[in-house]
Enzyme design. Structure first.
Site, PDB file in Angstrom:
ATOM      1  CE1 TYR A 141     -50.418-100.315  85.985  1.00  0.00           C
ATOM      2  CE2 TYR A 141     -51.634-100.766  87.994  1.00  0.00           C
ATOM      3  CZ  TYR A 141     -50.626-100.102  87.343  1.00  0.00           C
ATOM      4  OH  TYR A 141     -49.820 -99.246  88.033  1.00  0.00           O
ATOM      5  CE  LYS A 192     -39.142 -97.481  74.445  1.00  0.00           C
ATOM      6  NZ  LYS A 192     -38.042 -96.522  74.671  1.00  0.00           N
ATOM      7  CG  ASP A 224     -37.215 -93.473  76.267  1.00  0.00           C
ATOM      8  OD1 ASP A 224     -38.144 -92.958  75.612  1.00  0.00           O
ATOM      9  OD2 ASP A 224     -36.247 -94.053  75.740  1.00  0.00           O
ATOM     10  CG  ASP A 248     -48.115 -96.544  88.633  1.00  0.00           C
ATOM     11  OD1 ASP A 248     -48.613 -95.872  89.556  1.00  0.00           O
ATOM     12  OD2 ASP A 248     -47.347 -97.508  88.819  1.00  0.00           O
ATOM     13  CG  ASP A 252     -45.452 -92.208  91.991  1.00  0.00           C
ATOM     14  OD1 ASP A 252     -46.678 -91.983  92.006  1.00  0.00           O
ATOM     15  OD2 ASP A 252     -44.891 -93.019  92.759  1.00  0.00           O
TER      16      ASP A 252
HETATM   17  C1  IPM Z   1     -51.422 -95.621  92.049  1.00  0.00           C
HETATM   18  C2  IPM Z   1     -50.827 -96.798  92.764  1.00  0.00           C
HETATM   19  C3  IPM Z   1     -51.580 -98.052  92.350  1.00  0.00           C
HETATM   20  C4  IPM Z   1     -51.395 -98.222  90.869  1.00  0.00           C
HETATM   21  C5  IPM Z   1     -51.195 -99.307  93.118  1.00  0.00           C
HETATM   22  C6  IPM Z   1     -51.311 -99.113  94.605  1.00  0.00           C
HETATM   23  C7  IPM Z   1     -51.984-100.495  92.665  1.00  0.00           C
HETATM   24  O1  IPM Z   1     -49.466 -96.881  92.526  1.00  0.00           O
HETATM   25  O2  IPM Z   1     -52.620 -95.354  92.242  1.00  0.00           O
HETATM   26  O3  IPM Z   1     -50.697 -94.973  91.310  1.00  0.00           O
HETATM   27  O4  IPM Z   1     -50.380 -98.764  90.423  1.00  0.00           O
HETATM   28  O5  IPM Z   1     -52.273 -97.803  90.119  1.00  0.00           O
HETATM   29 MG    MG Z   2     -48.692 -95.258  91.437  1.00  0.00          MG
END
Ligand code: IPM
Ligand code: MG
Length: 356
Positions: A141, A192, A224, A248, A252
């Protein structure tokens, strides 16, 4: 107690869901006799519209002068075509960096009342209660060099750098061991290391730090494999620690296992500052309709009481009120299946407040 809270509502559904959480805060404050001061700041698309900058300097100042930062969400189609460094998301990355928030805590817990919301079979998700500790201040990042260049043959070439300093790994890993210690004492470190040097360093530091936490069971997984195990055996995970980009993605995934992104809070902690926000985004498609799920934001407030104000009692009170609202059958559209009754943002907030 006198709490100074910076409030960054942001874009899309951000203002609606933050307002819901602030109503909860008001009720909590009168119940427990707490004083608080709110100071608003601009971030994201709205900040671009008003100041030309997704993270104005005085927003950073406001945050630095507060005990905690409470954030809604940023971004929307209106700003999607701006160059990367001017996008609303840059505001979010900027505030994380400016406050040196390095440990992002993303819990994913299955609510029994919502078990049917998970796309996975009940017997697989039942009992899932995990915490992703995602490193938030480094990795690909922020790594340099980065950019897009044109090679001598005229072909374009894009590049980012995955990089970690030892100290950056060590501080988040320590935090993760500490969290595992007050949870179920199991830590999964995700990397990884079969391919990446950065991951080799990561693993080495995790193993060294483990010596200080002999009572914690440690497992290493490649990212993975971890992605696969998260849907195979989610309930077997306790605390997961990983780098920024893997975290990240995995957070999710953990979110969808649990049922709805609309339920997931987060805390981003540094040594001096802390920021609390829902995991989901600004959902521009439903903004202003009064149907957004405020629970992730309300649970982020609960995390604020736990981690910044050290009031586990209040945090638990808020979590219990959310549980009760769900058990009563209140469902915003994103978590509505066949049972229960459909509510909008305001009604959901009211049912939760009634249960505080
Ligand atoms: C999160 C989001 C952010 C990230 C984006 C919006 C920059 O996906 O907070 O997980 O990648 O950190
Ligand atoms: Mg995210």
């Amino acid at each position: 107690m006198n709490l100074k809270i910076a409030v960054l509502k942001g874009d899309g559904i951000g203002p609606e869901i933050v307002d819901s959480a602030l109503e909860v805060l008001q009720t909590i404050a009168s119940k427990y006799g707490i004083n608080y001061e709110l100071k608003e700041g601009l971030i994201g698309g709205i900040a671009i519209d008003k100041t030309g900058n997704p993270l104005p300097e005085d927003t950073i100042e406001t945050c630095k002068n507060s005990d905690a930062v409470f954030l809604g969400a940023v971004g929307g189609p209106k700003w999607d075509n701006l160059p990367t460094h001017q996008k609303p998301e840059k505001g979010l990355l900027g505030i994380r960096k400016a406050l040196d928030l390095y440990a992002n805590l993303r819990p994913a817990k299955v609510f029994d009342a919502l078990i049917d919301s998970s796309p996975l079979k009940n017997e697989i998700v039942k009992g899932t209660d995990l915490m992703v500790v995602r490193e938030l201040s480094a990795d690909v990042y922020y790594g340099e060099p980065r950019g897009i260049k044109t090679l001598e043959n005229g072909e374009r070439y894009g590049f980012n750098t995955m990089s970690y300093k030892e100290s950056e790994i060590k501080r988040v890993v320590k935090k993760a061991f500490e969290i595992a210690k007050i949870r179920r004492k199991k830590l999964t470190s995700v990397d990884k290391a079969n391919v990446l040097e950065v991951s080799g360093l990561w693993r080495d530091i995790v193993n060294k730090e483990h010596k200080n936490y002999p009572d914690i069971e440690l497992e290493h997984l490649y990212v993975d494999n971890c992605a696969m195990q998260l849907v195979n055996r989610p309930a077997s995970f306790d605390t997961i620690v990983t780098g920024n980009i893997f975290g990240d993605i995995l957070s999710d995934e953990a979110g969808v296992v649990q049922g709805s992104l609309g339920m997931l809070p987060s805390a981003s902690l540094g040594d001096r500052y802390a920021l609390y926000e829902p995991i989901h985004g600004s959902a521009p498609d439903i903004a202003g309709k009064g149907i957004a799920n405020p629970i992730a934001t309300i649970l982020s407030l609960a995390m604020m009481f736990k981690y910044t104000f050290k009031r586990d009692d209040i945090s638990q009170n808020i979590e219990d009120a959310v549980d009760m609202a769900l058990l009563e059958g209140a469902r915003t559209a994103d978590i509505y299946r066949d049972a229960g009754f459909k509510v909008g943002t305001k009604e959901m907030t009211n049912v939760i407040i009634k249960n505080l």
